[in-house]
Design a protein around this motif. Sequence first.
Motif, PDB file in Angstrom:
ATOM      1  N   SER A  27      22.749  79.557  29.605  1.00  0.00           N
ATOM      2  CA  SER A  27      23.376  79.068  30.833  1.00  0.00           C
ATOM      3  C   SER A  27      23.844  77.623  30.681  1.00  0.00           C
ATOM      4  O   SER A  27      24.890  77.250  31.210  1.00  0.00           O
ATOM      5  CB  SER A  27      22.414  79.181  32.012  1.00  0.00           C
ATOM      6  N   GLY A  31      27.669  76.724  31.209  1.00  0.00           N
ATOM      7  CA  GLY A  31      28.029  75.673  32.165  1.00  0.00           C
ATOM      8  C   GLY A  31      28.828  74.560  31.515  1.00  0.00           C
ATOM      9  O   GLY A  31      29.800  74.052  32.087  1.00  0.00           O
ATOM     10  N   ASN A  43      34.088  72.377  40.311  1.00  0.00           N
ATOM     11  CA  ASN A  43      32.674  72.156  39.979  1.00  0.00           C
ATOM     12  C   ASN A  43      31.728  72.823  40.964  1.00  0.00           C
ATOM     13  O   ASN A  43      30.618  73.193  40.594  1.00  0.00           O
ATOM     14  CB  ASN A  43      32.368  70.663  39.910  1.00  0.00           C
ATOM     15  N   LYS A  44      32.156  72.988  42.208  1.00  0.00           N
ATOM     16  CA  LYS A  44      31.255  73.574  43.211  1.00  0.00           C
ATOM     17  C   LYS A  44      30.931  75.041  42.924  1.00  0.00           C
ATOM     18  O   LYS A  44      29.957  75.569  43.444  1.00  0.00           O
ATOM     19  CB  LYS A  44      31.820  73.415  44.614  1.00  0.00           C
ATOM     20  N   PRO A  47      27.413  76.370  39.799  1.00  0.00           N
ATOM     21  CA  PRO A  47      26.086  76.958  40.036  1.00  0.00           C
ATOM     22  C   PRO A  47      26.127  78.458  40.331  1.00  0.00           C
ATOM     23  O   PRO A  47      25.268  79.211  39.880  1.00  0.00           O
ATOM     24  CB  PRO A  47      25.545  76.169  41.234  1.00  0.00           C
ATOM     25  N   LEU A  50      26.684  80.278  37.072  1.00  0.00           N
ATOM     26  CA  LEU A  50      25.476  80.272  36.248  1.00  0.00           C
ATOM     27  C   LEU A  50      24.383  81.161  36.823  1.00  0.00           C
ATOM     28  O   LEU A  50      23.623  81.774  36.065  1.00  0.00           O
ATOM     29  CB  LEU A  50      24.966  78.840  36.076  1.00  0.00           C
ATOM     30  N   ALA A  51      24.297  81.263  38.137  1.00  0.00           N
ATOM     31  CA  ALA A  51      23.302  82.161  38.744  1.00  0.00           C
ATOM     32  C   ALA A  51      23.632  83.617  38.410  1.00  0.00           C
ATOM     33  O   ALA A  51      22.752  84.397  38.028  1.00  0.00           O
ATOM     34  CB  ALA A  51      23.241  81.955  40.248  1.00  0.00           C
ATOM     35  N   LEU A  78      20.306  78.750  37.491  1.00  0.00           N
ATOM     36  CA  LEU A  78      20.366  77.609  38.401  1.00  0.00           C
ATOM     37  C   LEU A  78      19.563  76.427  37.874  1.00  0.00           C
ATOM     38  O   LEU A  78      19.938  75.273  38.077  1.00  0.00           O
ATOM     39  CB  LEU A  78      19.866  78.018  39.789  1.00  0.00           C
ATOM     40  N   SER A  80      19.348  75.581  34.859  1.00  0.00           N
ATOM     41  CA  SER A  80      20.174  74.902  33.855  1.00  0.00           C
ATOM     42  C   SER A  80      21.114  73.900  34.511  1.00  0.00           C
ATOM     43  O   SER A  80      21.408  72.858  33.931  1.00  0.00           O
ATOM     44  CB  SER A  80      20.969  75.915  33.031  1.00  0.00           C
ATOM     45  N   THR A  81      21.564  74.181  35.734  1.00  0.00           N
ATOM     46  CA  THR A  81      22.390  73.231  36.472  1.00  0.00           C
ATOM     47  C   THR A  81      21.592  71.969  36.762  1.00  0.00           C
ATOM     48  O   THR A  81      22.071  70.856  36.549  1.00  0.00           O
ATOM     49  CB  THR A  81      22.875  73.846  37.802  1.00  0.00           C
ATOM     50  N   GLY A  82      20.371  72.139  37.247  1.00  0.00           N
ATOM     51  CA  GLY A  82      19.524  70.988  37.526  1.00  0.00           C
ATOM     52  C   GLY A  82      19.145  70.228  36.271  1.00  0.00           C
ATOM     53  O   GLY A  82      19.089  68.998  36.274  1.00  0.00           O
ATOM     54  N   GLN A  85      22.059  68.093  35.268  1.00  0.00           N
ATOM     55  CA  GLN A  85      22.171  66.913  36.136  1.00  0.00           C
ATOM     56  C   GLN A  85      21.101  65.882  35.803  1.00  0.00           C
ATOM     57  O   GLN A  85      21.381  64.684  35.761  1.00  0.00           O
ATOM     58  CB  GLN A  85      22.061  67.325  37.606  1.00  0.00           C
TER      59      GLN A  85
END
Length: 94
Positions: A27, A31, A43-44, A47, A50-51, A78, A80-82, A85
């Motif tokens: 992921s 991403g 970008n929105k 997530p 990726l989910a 999700l 992986s998004t965090g 960041q």
Amino acid sequence: MKNKRGVKQMDLSFITEYYMPMVLTASLIIGYVVKKSLDFIPNKYIPLILAVSGAVLGCIVNKTVALEPVVYGAFSGLASTGLHQAFTRLVEGE
């Protein structure tokens, strides 16, 4: 949770019980590719992408379509998004 300087930090220790390392890594790669290569995708939506891809990858890794691999895979996607960041903020010094 606060660190030595008294700055509030997020406790991510619960993730180790539910994440799937292969899905998390895949992921992160998906991403990165979406963010850097596919400029037409806002970008929105990353997530969400990726989910969904994490849920599919979770089923592939477990070789079954059931609720648990779908949820854990989506959770890993999700996460992986965090993780991205957190890494970005760490590198940029924020």
